[in-house]
Enzyme design. Structure first.
Site, PDB file in Angstrom:
ATOM      1  N   PHE A  89      49.980  31.935  89.096  1.00 12.84           N
ATOM      2  CA  PHE A  89      50.509  31.007  88.623  1.00 12.84           C
ATOM      3  C   PHE A  89      50.739  31.396  87.040  1.00 12.84           C
ATOM      4  O   PHE A  89      49.877  31.773  86.277  1.00 12.84           O
ATOM      5  CB  PHE A  89      50.401  29.907  88.441  1.00 12.84           C
ATOM      6  CG  PHE A  89      51.880  28.386  87.898  1.00 12.84           C
ATOM      7  CD1 PHE A  89      53.205  28.867  88.197  1.00 12.84           C
ATOM      8  CD2 PHE A  89      51.263  27.960  86.907  1.00 12.84           C
ATOM      9  CE1 PHE A  89      54.270  28.052  87.294  1.00 12.84           C
ATOM     10  CE2 PHE A  89      52.116  27.281  86.281  1.00 12.84           C
ATOM     11  CZ  PHE A  89      53.604  26.619  86.495  1.00 12.84           C
ATOM     12  N   ASP A 160      39.978  29.567  86.510  1.00 18.68           N
ATOM     13  CA  ASP A 160      40.384  29.283  87.290  1.00 18.68           C
ATOM     14  C   ASP A 160      41.293  28.012  88.424  1.00 18.68           C
ATOM     15  O   ASP A 160      41.104  29.352  89.342  1.00 18.68           O
ATOM     16  CB  ASP A 160      42.405  29.858  87.408  1.00 18.68           C
ATOM     17  CG  ASP A 160      43.531  28.995  86.831  1.00 18.68           C
ATOM     18  OD1 ASP A 160      43.697  28.013  87.007  1.00 18.68           O
ATOM     19  OD2 ASP A 160      44.194  29.829  86.577  1.00 18.68           O
ATOM     20  N   HIS A 163      43.505  25.125  92.024  1.00 16.59           N
ATOM     21  CA  HIS A 163      44.002  24.728  93.328  1.00 16.59           C
ATOM     22  C   HIS A 163      42.390  24.415  93.869  1.00 16.59           C
ATOM     23  O   HIS A 163      42.126  24.472  95.459  1.00 16.59           O
ATOM     24  CB  HIS A 163      44.203  25.884  94.043  1.00 16.59           C
ATOM     25  CG  HIS A 163      45.561  26.905  93.255  1.00 16.59           C
ATOM     26  ND1 HIS A 163      46.235  27.894  93.981  1.00 16.59           N
ATOM     27  CD2 HIS A 163      46.325  26.177  92.508  1.00 16.59           C
ATOM     28  CE1 HIS A 163      47.241  27.802  93.305  1.00 16.59           C
ATOM     29  NE2 HIS A 163      47.390  26.913  92.083  1.00 16.59           N
ATOM     30  N   GLN A 186      48.121  18.087  88.079  1.00 16.68           N
ATOM     31  CA  GLN A 186      49.414  18.282  87.922  1.00 16.68           C
ATOM     32  C   GLN A 186      50.347  17.222  88.708  1.00 16.68           C
ATOM     33  O   GLN A 186      49.376  17.654  89.994  1.00 16.68           O
ATOM     34  CB  GLN A 186      50.169  19.711  87.690  1.00 16.68           C
ATOM     35  CG  GLN A 186      51.646  19.333  87.623  1.00 16.68           C
ATOM     36  CD  GLN A 186      52.137  19.929  88.668  1.00 16.68           C
ATOM     37  OE1 GLN A 186      51.483  20.338  89.718  1.00 16.68           O
ATOM     38  NE2 GLN A 186      53.445  19.591  89.502  1.00 16.68           N
ATOM     39  N   LYS A 189      49.505  18.891  92.971  1.00 17.79           N
ATOM     40  CA  LYS A 189      47.933  19.265  92.630  1.00 17.79           C
ATOM     41  C   LYS A 189      47.214  18.171  94.049  1.00 17.79           C
ATOM     42  O   LYS A 189      47.665  17.360  94.366  1.00 17.79           O
ATOM     43  CB  LYS A 189      47.109  19.464  91.427  1.00 17.79           C
ATOM     44  CG  LYS A 189      46.881  20.455  91.097  1.00 17.79           C
ATOM     45  CD  LYS A 189      47.814  22.121  91.112  1.00 17.79           C
ATOM     46  CE  LYS A 189      48.036  22.925  90.326  1.00 17.79           C
ATOM     47  NZ  LYS A 189      49.250  23.103  89.816  1.00 17.79           N
ATOM     48  N   ARG A 218      37.131  16.439  65.444  1.00 15.93           N
ATOM     49  CA  ARG A 218      36.206  14.867  65.072  1.00 15.93           C
ATOM     50  C   ARG A 218      35.257  14.273  66.393  1.00 15.93           C
ATOM     51  O   ARG A 218      35.279  14.502  67.128  1.00 15.93           O
ATOM     52  CB  ARG A 218      37.742  13.762  64.534  1.00 15.93           C
ATOM     53  CG  ARG A 218      37.842  14.047  63.746  1.00 15.93           C
ATOM     54  CD  ARG A 218      39.528  12.680  63.727  1.00 15.93           C
ATOM     55  NE  ARG A 218      38.641  11.917  63.532  1.00 15.93           N
ATOM     56  CZ  ARG A 218      38.737  10.472  63.219  1.00 15.93           C
ATOM     57  NH1 ARG A 218      40.231  10.461  63.740  1.00 15.93           N
ATOM     58  NH2 ARG A 218      38.662   9.405  62.903  1.00 15.93           N
ATOM     59  N   TYR A 225      37.518  11.094  58.771  1.00 16.16           N
ATOM     60  CA  TYR A 225      38.345  12.038  59.161  1.00 16.16           C
ATOM     61  C   TYR A 225      37.340  13.236  58.736  1.00 16.16           C
ATOM     62  O   TYR A 225      38.130  14.614  57.718  1.00 16.16           O
ATOM     63  CB  TYR A 225      39.532  11.871  58.011  1.00 16.16           C
ATOM     64  CG  TYR A 225      40.212  10.509  58.925  1.00 16.16           C
ATOM     65  CD1 TYR A 225      40.886  10.495  59.901  1.00 16.16           C
ATOM     66  CD2 TYR A 225      40.226   9.228  58.042  1.00 16.16           C
ATOM     67  CE1 TYR A 225      41.488   9.391  60.542  1.00 16.16           C
ATOM     68  CE2 TYR A 225      40.878   8.398  58.707  1.00 16.16           C
ATOM     69  CZ  TYR A 225      41.421   8.592  59.563  1.00 16.16           C
ATOM     70  OH  TYR A 225      42.279   7.038  60.321  1.00 16.16           O
ATOM     71  N   ARG A 235      43.440  15.466  74.281  1.00 19.00           N
ATOM     72  CA  ARG A 235      43.112  13.888  74.751  1.00 19.00           C
ATOM     73  C   ARG A 235      43.482  13.557  76.014  1.00 19.00           C
ATOM     74  O   ARG A 235      44.647  13.182  76.008  1.00 19.00           O
ATOM     75  CB  ARG A 235      42.433  12.756  74.013  1.00 19.00           C
ATOM     76  CG  ARG A 235      41.536  13.446  72.991  1.00 19.00           C
ATOM     77  CD  ARG A 235      41.071  12.433  71.847  1.00 19.00           C
ATOM     78  NE  ARG A 235      42.092  11.660  71.687  1.00 19.00           N
ATOM     79  CZ  ARG A 235      42.345  11.710  70.231  1.00 19.00           C
ATOM     80  NH1 ARG A 235      42.482  12.582  69.066  1.00 19.00           N
ATOM     81  NH2 ARG A 235      44.522  11.133  69.873  1.00 19.00           N
TER      82      ARG A 235
END
Length: 390
Positions: A89, A160, A163, A186, A189, A218, A225, A235
Site C-alpha cells: 500500500f 509495517d 496487516h 483503519q 483492519k 511536550r 510550553y 495523539r
C-alpha cells in the site's frame, strides 16, 4: 442466498457490541477526552504492548503517521534512503517521502509477496538508513534473513505490521522481534476504531523520543510550553482507545476462525485451474489473515479487474491488488529514486506481475462458515469459466 444458490451474507465489518459501547461510555465519563486527561489511551497502550510482547506501545492518529513517526525516531530524513517493497500500500512509501527521504522500491517474493532478501541486499547503499518489511496480508516477512542483512549493514528495521495484529514468527510476537513495528486501525483492519495506529518498541529511548514527537515535543508533565523537540500532534483520542480496547479482546477468537477458514479456502482455490493462492512460510506460525489473496497468472490487469467486478456483483467482497508503488503518480512527487518507472519495473518483475493479476478478499470472508468457503471457490470457478483469458 445469491442467484447461484450460494449463501453470501458474510459477517459485517466492523464488528462491535456491548464492550465497545462500554469503552465509549468510559471515555465519555472522564474529566477530559484527550490522552493527557483520560486513561483509555494509557490502558490501551499497556494492553496492546503486552499482547504483542513489546516493552512499550504508543497509540497514534493512524497507521501512516505511525510509520512516519517510527522512521523519524530511527533517523530517517533528507539524504537518507529507506528500502520498501514495490508491492505494498502506498503509505509504506509515503511515510518515507514525507520525511524528505528517498523510498527505494525492491521486489517481493513470488510466494509470500513479502520483501525478497536478495533484492533487498542489492538495494542497500551508503545512504540506506532503514529497511521496511511489510507483513503482507498477515504473512510475516523473512525476519531472520532481513535481520541479518540489517545488522551487517548497520541499518534499522521498521516493520509495517498494518496487516499483522497478533502475528508470530518462530513463536515470537511482532513486539518480540527486536525492531520498531507500526500498526493500523483503519476501518478495514483486523481491529479498528475507524482510524488510528500504534507503534511498538523494544527500546526505551526510542519510545520516549516518539512520545515527545507525537505530542508536539511536550513532555507529559509540561505546564510551561517547553517543547523539547519538533514533531506534530499524532495523539490518539480517548474514544478511539476505548473502542480499541474492546477490539483487542476480540482478536484471538477471530484469528483462530480465519486461520481455520483460510486453510480450507486455500485448498479449494488451489484446485481451480489458473488460480494460485498466496503461499505461506512455516516460520510464520500465526497468521491473522488480513486478506485472502490469490493470483490469476497471465490474466492481465484489465481482465483481472473484470473478474473482481463480477465477484462483487455475486456477493463476494473482492478487490484488485495494490498497484505497484512505482506505477502510482503520487510516488513521483518527491522522494523517488533516480530511475524511471520502467527501470524499476525491470528489477521488480514479481511486483509488476502481482499488481496486475492478484485478487484479494476482505478478511470478513474468512469469518464466514465452511459452507461459504466452498461457495466462494465455486463462484470464482464459475466466473473464470465464463470469462475467457485474454
Amino acid at each position: 442466498m445469491n442467484e447461484h444458490g450460494a449463501p453470501m451474507e458474510f459477517p459485517n465489518w466492523p464488528q462491535f457490541g456491548d464492550e465497545e459501547r462500554a469503552g465509549l461510555l468510559r471515555a465519555l465519563g472522564q474529566p477530559g477526552w484527550w490522552r493527557m486527561a483520560g486513561g483509555e489511551v494509557d490502558e490501551f497502550e499497556r494492553e496492546f504492548a503486552a499482547y504483542h510482547g513489546a516493552a512499550h506501545a504508543l497509540a497514534v492518529t493512524n497507521g501512516t503517521h505511525a510509520l512516519e513517526l517510527g522512521l523519524e525516531v530511527l533517523g530517517v530524513g533528507p539524504g537518507t534512503e529507506v528500502i520498501v517493497p514495490a508491492f505494498t500500500f502506498f503509505s509504506s512509501a509515503l511515510a518515507v517521502q514525507r520525511l524528505g527521504a528517498v523510498a527505494v522500491p525492491v521486489d517481493v517474493d513470488p510466494d509470500t509477496y513479502c520483501l525478497d532478501r536478495a533484492a533487498t541486499e542489492a538495494a542497500i547503499t551508503g545512504r540506506t538508513r532503514a529497511v521496511m518489511p511489510v507483513h503482507m496480508a498477515g504473512q510475516v516477512a523473512d525476519m531472520d534473513a532481513l535481520g541479518k542483512l540489517a545488522a551487517a549493514a548497520g541499518i534499522a528495521i521498521i516493520q509495517d505490521a498494518a496487516h499483522a495484529h497478533g502475528a508470530r514468527w518462530h513463536g515470537r510476537r511482532v513486539g518480540e522481534l527486536g525492531s520498531v513495528a507500526a500498526f493500523s486501525f483503519q476501518n478495514g483492519k483486523l481491529m479498528t476504531a475507524g482510524e488510528g495506529g500504534a507503534l511498538v518498541f523494544a527500546d526505551d529511548d526510542l519510545y520516549e523520543a516518539a512520545f515527545l514527537r507525537h505530542s508536539c515535543g511536550r513532555p507529559r508533565d509540561d505546564r510551561h510550553y517547553r517543547h523539547r523537540t519538533g514533531g506534530s500532534n499524532f495523539r490518539l483520542n480517548e474514544f478511539s482507545a476505548g473502542v480499541l480496547r474492546a477490539q483487542l479482546g476480540r482478536l484471538d477468537e477471530q484469528t483462530a476462525v480465519r486461520e481455520q477458514r483460510w486453510a480450507l479456502l486455500r485448498t479449494l482455490l488451489a484446485e481451480i485451474p489458473a488460480v494460485v493462492p498466496q503461499g505461506s512460510d512455516p516460520r510464520c506460525d500465526r497468521n491473522p489473515h488480513y486478506m485472502a489473496m490469490f493470483r490469476l497468472p497471465g490474466i492481465g490487469e484489465q481482465r483481472r479487474n473484470a473478474v473482481v467486478d463480477e465477484l462483487v456483483a455475486r456477493g463476494v467482497p473482492a478487490f484488485a491488488a495494490f498497484r505497484a508503488i512505482h506505477r502510482i503518480a503520487g510516488f513521483w512527487e518527491r522522494g523517488a529514486p533516480d530511475e524511471t518507472p520502467d527501470e524499476i519495473a525491470e528489477r521488480c518483475p514479481v511486483s509488476e506481475a502481482i499488481s496486475a493479476d492478484c485478487v484479494w478478499l476482505h478478511h470478513r470472508v474468512l469469518l464466514g462458515t465452511q459452507e461459504q468457503m466452498h461457495a466462494v471457490a465455486g463462484v470464482l470457478a464459475e466466473v473464470l469459466d465464463s470469462s475467457p483469458r485474454r
